[in-house]
Structure formats: structure tokens, C-alpha cells
Design a protein around this motif. Sequence first.
Motif, PDB file in Angstrom:
ATOM      1  N   GLY A  52       0.717  -1.271   0.059  1.00 14.95           N
ATOM      2  CA  GLY A  52       0.082   0.010   0.045  1.00 14.95           C
ATOM      3  C   GLY A  52       0.955   1.293  -0.093  1.00 14.95           C
ATOM      4  O   GLY A  52       0.610   2.287  -0.803  1.00 14.95           O
ATOM      5  N   ILE A  53       2.002   1.246   1.014  1.00 15.09           N
ATOM      6  CA  ILE A  53       2.864   2.202   0.934  1.00 15.09           C
ATOM      7  C   ILE A  53       3.535   2.678  -0.611  1.00 15.09           C
ATOM      8  O   ILE A  53       3.492   3.412  -0.980  1.00 15.09           O
ATOM      9  CB  ILE A  53       3.970   2.204   2.123  1.00 15.09           C
ATOM     10  CG1 ILE A  53       3.243   2.321   3.196  1.00 15.09           C
ATOM     11  CG2 ILE A  53       4.968   3.122   1.963  1.00 15.09           C
ATOM     12  CD1 ILE A  53       3.881   2.038   4.556  1.00 15.09           C
ATOM     13  N   GLY A  54       3.917   1.348  -1.146  1.00 18.12           N
ATOM     14  CA  GLY A  54       4.430   1.552  -2.580  1.00 18.12           C
ATOM     15  C   GLY A  54       3.779   2.072  -3.451  1.00 18.12           C
ATOM     16  O   GLY A  54       4.047   2.798  -4.442  1.00 18.12           O
ATOM     17  N   LEU A  55       2.346   1.894  -3.482  1.00 20.45           N
ATOM     18  CA  LEU A  55       1.323   2.268  -4.276  1.00 20.45           C
ATOM     19  C   LEU A  55       1.248   3.959  -4.257  1.00 20.45           C
ATOM     20  O   LEU A  55       0.943   4.648  -4.976  1.00 20.45           O
ATOM     21  CB  LEU A  55       0.000   1.498  -4.218  1.00 20.45           C
ATOM     22  CG  LEU A  55      -0.054  -0.086  -4.848  1.00 20.45           C
ATOM     23  CD1 LEU A  55      -1.349  -0.721  -4.434  1.00 20.45           C
ATOM     24  CD2 LEU A  55       0.034   0.150  -6.623  1.00 20.45           C
ATOM     25  N   THR A  56       0.989   4.278  -2.933  1.00 17.43           N
ATOM     26  CA  THR A  56       1.010   5.460  -2.360  1.00 17.43           C
ATOM     27  C   THR A  56       2.373   6.248  -2.799  1.00 17.43           C
ATOM     28  O   THR A  56       2.135   7.479  -3.678  1.00 17.43           O
ATOM     29  CB  THR A  56       0.786   5.659  -0.912  1.00 17.43           C
ATOM     30  OG1 THR A  56      -0.053   4.881  -0.570  1.00 17.43           O
ATOM     31  CG2 THR A  56       0.353   7.226  -0.562  1.00 17.43           C
ATOM     32  N   ILE A  57       3.277   5.767  -2.754  1.00 15.89           N
ATOM     33  CA  ILE A  57       4.764   6.698  -3.336  1.00 15.89           C
ATOM     34  C   ILE A  57       4.814   6.826  -4.936  1.00 15.89           C
ATOM     35  O   ILE A  57       4.905   7.629  -5.341  1.00 15.89           O
ATOM     36  CB  ILE A  57       5.826   5.900  -2.679  1.00 15.89           C
ATOM     37  CG1 ILE A  57       5.835   5.903  -1.350  1.00 15.89           C
ATOM     38  CG2 ILE A  57       6.930   6.454  -3.500  1.00 15.89           C
ATOM     39  CD1 ILE A  57       6.389   7.220  -0.476  1.00 15.89           C
ATOM     40  N   GLY A  58       4.148   5.313  -5.528  1.00 16.10           N
ATOM     41  CA  GLY A  58       4.253   5.507  -7.016  1.00 16.10           C
ATOM     42  C   GLY A  58       3.040   6.269  -7.570  1.00 16.10           C
ATOM     43  O   GLY A  58       3.357   6.848  -8.790  1.00 16.10           O
ATOM     44  N   ALA A  59       2.054   6.772  -6.801  1.00 18.73           N
ATOM     45  CA  ALA A  59       1.131   7.680  -7.190  1.00 18.73           C
ATOM     46  C   ALA A  59       1.367   9.109  -7.031  1.00 18.73           C
ATOM     47  O   ALA A  59       0.745  10.145  -7.335  1.00 18.73           O
ATOM     48  CB  ALA A  59      -0.333   7.265  -6.642  1.00 18.73           C
ATOM     49  N   GLY A  60       2.725   9.209  -6.462  1.00 20.71           N
ATOM     50  CA  GLY A  60       3.105  10.618  -6.186  1.00 20.71           C
ATOM     51  C   GLY A  60       2.719  11.277  -4.954  1.00 20.71           C
ATOM     52  O   GLY A  60       3.156  12.445  -4.859  1.00 20.71           O
ATOM     53  N   MET A  61       2.188  10.565  -3.769  1.00 17.52           N
ATOM     54  CA  MET A  61       1.754  11.075  -2.601  1.00 17.52           C
ATOM     55  C   MET A  61       2.792  10.658  -1.725  1.00 17.52           C
ATOM     56  O   MET A  61       2.631   9.875  -0.906  1.00 17.52           O
ATOM     57  CB  MET A  61       0.098  10.534  -2.355  1.00 17.52           C
ATOM     58  CG  MET A  61      -0.810  11.087  -3.323  1.00 17.52           C
ATOM     59  SD  MET A  61      -2.433  10.180  -2.615  1.00 17.52           S
ATOM     60  CE  MET A  61      -2.371   8.698  -3.335  1.00 17.52           C
ATOM     61  N   TYR A  62       3.782  11.535  -1.786  1.00 17.23           N
ATOM     62  CA  TYR A  62       5.150  11.259  -0.977  1.00 17.23           C
ATOM     63  C   TYR A  62       4.777  11.439   0.399  1.00 17.23           C
ATOM     64  O   TYR A  62       5.100  10.621   1.217  1.00 17.23           O
ATOM     65  CB  TYR A  62       6.239  12.124  -1.462  1.00 17.23           C
ATOM     66  CG  TYR A  62       6.552  12.039  -3.007  1.00 17.23           C
ATOM     67  CD1 TYR A  62       6.939  10.529  -3.162  1.00 17.23           C
ATOM     68  CD2 TYR A  62       6.487  12.877  -3.948  1.00 17.23           C
ATOM     69  CE1 TYR A  62       7.333  10.489  -4.682  1.00 17.23           C
ATOM     70  CE2 TYR A  62       6.634  12.583  -5.269  1.00 17.23           C
ATOM     71  CZ  TYR A  62       7.082  11.314  -5.643  1.00 17.23           C
ATOM     72  OH  TYR A  62       7.491  11.114  -6.914  1.00 17.23           O
ATOM     73  N   THR A  63       4.059  12.497   0.868  1.00 20.54           N
ATOM     74  CA  THR A  63       3.514  12.774   2.312  1.00 20.54           C
ATOM     75  C   THR A  63       2.861  11.724   2.910  1.00 20.54           C
ATOM     76  O   THR A  63       3.292  11.361   3.953  1.00 20.54           O
ATOM     77  CB  THR A  63       3.176  14.368   2.550  1.00 20.54           C
ATOM     78  OG1 THR A  63       3.852  15.278   1.659  1.00 20.54           O
ATOM     79  CG2 THR A  63       3.165  14.706   3.777  1.00 20.54           C
ATOM     80  N   VAL A  64       1.882  11.312   2.167  1.00 19.94           N
ATOM     81  CA  VAL A  64       1.244  10.286   2.663  1.00 19.94           C
ATOM     82  C   VAL A  64       1.723   8.981   2.840  1.00 19.94           C
ATOM     83  O   VAL A  64       1.626   8.094   3.757  1.00 19.94           O
ATOM     84  CB  VAL A  64      -0.187  10.061   1.900  1.00 19.94           C
ATOM     85  CG1 VAL A  64      -0.914   8.970   2.219  1.00 19.94           C
ATOM     86  CG2 VAL A  64      -1.173  11.356   1.882  1.00 19.94           C
ATOM     87  N   GLY A  65       2.651   8.562   2.003  1.00 17.26           N
ATOM     88  CA  GLY A  65       3.317   7.229   1.738  1.00 17.26           C
ATOM     89  C   GLY A  65       4.526   7.405   3.037  1.00 17.26           C
ATOM     90  O   GLY A  65       4.783   6.332   3.804  1.00 17.26           O
ATOM     91  N   LEU A  66       5.243   8.747   3.319  1.00 17.75           N
ATOM     92  CA  LEU A  66       6.101   8.682   4.512  1.00 17.75           C
ATOM     93  C   LEU A  66       5.272   8.610   5.720  1.00 17.75           C
ATOM     94  O   LEU A  66       5.990   7.972   6.720  1.00 17.75           O
ATOM     95  CB  LEU A  66       6.740  10.037   4.441  1.00 17.75           C
ATOM     96  CG  LEU A  66       7.790  10.258   5.408  1.00 17.75           C
ATOM     97  CD1 LEU A  66       9.106   9.326   5.099  1.00 17.75           C
ATOM     98  CD2 LEU A  66       8.539  11.671   5.060  1.00 17.75           C
TER      99      LEU A  66
END
Length: 135
Positions: free
Chosen positions: A22-36
Motif C-alpha cells: 500500500g505504501i509503495g502504491l501511494t509513493i508510486g502515485a506521487g503522494m510522498y507525504t502520505v506514503g512517508l
Amino acid sequence: IIIQKQYVRGLTTAAGIWATSGIGLTIGAGMYTVGLFASVLVLIGLEILSRVFKISPQKTLRMEIEAELKSSLAEVLNAVRSNMEITTYLFTEYEDSEPTTYHYKITGKLKKEGDELLLYTRLNELPHIKSIKIE
């Protein structure tokens, strides 16, 4: 997740894999803050879980018991259940020995740490018990 009898094993690992994907998908979608932020929450959660499970370890115990009477099975299981959760047990009858010997192999987890002596004492008080081996 592997389910063995009454126990679930590998639940934390499975949850970690799902969280990582899920974190990888979030980062891949460009939502770096949410992923971090999600990464930090998952790491904190896993650290708390590891400390909780280190505080209260359940010791796995293996026992081998020999008895002279077949009716001892219920007595043995009742005595053992008072101090541990039984995960597996095997009952074998040896008719070629004189008298017939009944062999129990029991595996389980202690309910309280340090209950081995109490368990041994309870089993030793039972009639017709020839030997007790606790590992």
C-alpha cells in the motif's frame, strides 16, 4: 497467514507485506507525504507489537508420559489442560509390552511462565503413571 489448529501464525508478516504494498502504491502515485506518514505509522506499530510479544512469551512445552491404564487418558489431559493450552497430542498403545503400556505425546503452550513444576507435580500425583518427560 498459516492457521495451525487453534493458532494463527505469520499474521504480522502478512500485515507488513500488505502495508508495504500500500505504501509503495501511494509513493508510486506521487503522494510522498502520505506514503512517508504511513511508513512511520507502520514502523511504530510493528515496534510496539514486537515489544508486547517479547514481554509475554509463551513457552512451548513437549511432554511424553507413559501410563499403565488406558483410562488414564482423560485424567492426563485434564491435569495438563489446567496449566497449558494443548496444541497436539498423540496416544499410542503398546500391547507387546507386559503389562500393556500407554504412551502420550503432548505439545502445548504454558498458561503461566514457570508452571512446569506445578504441571509435573499434578501429573506425578495421578495413579498408574510410570514416567513423565518434559522438554
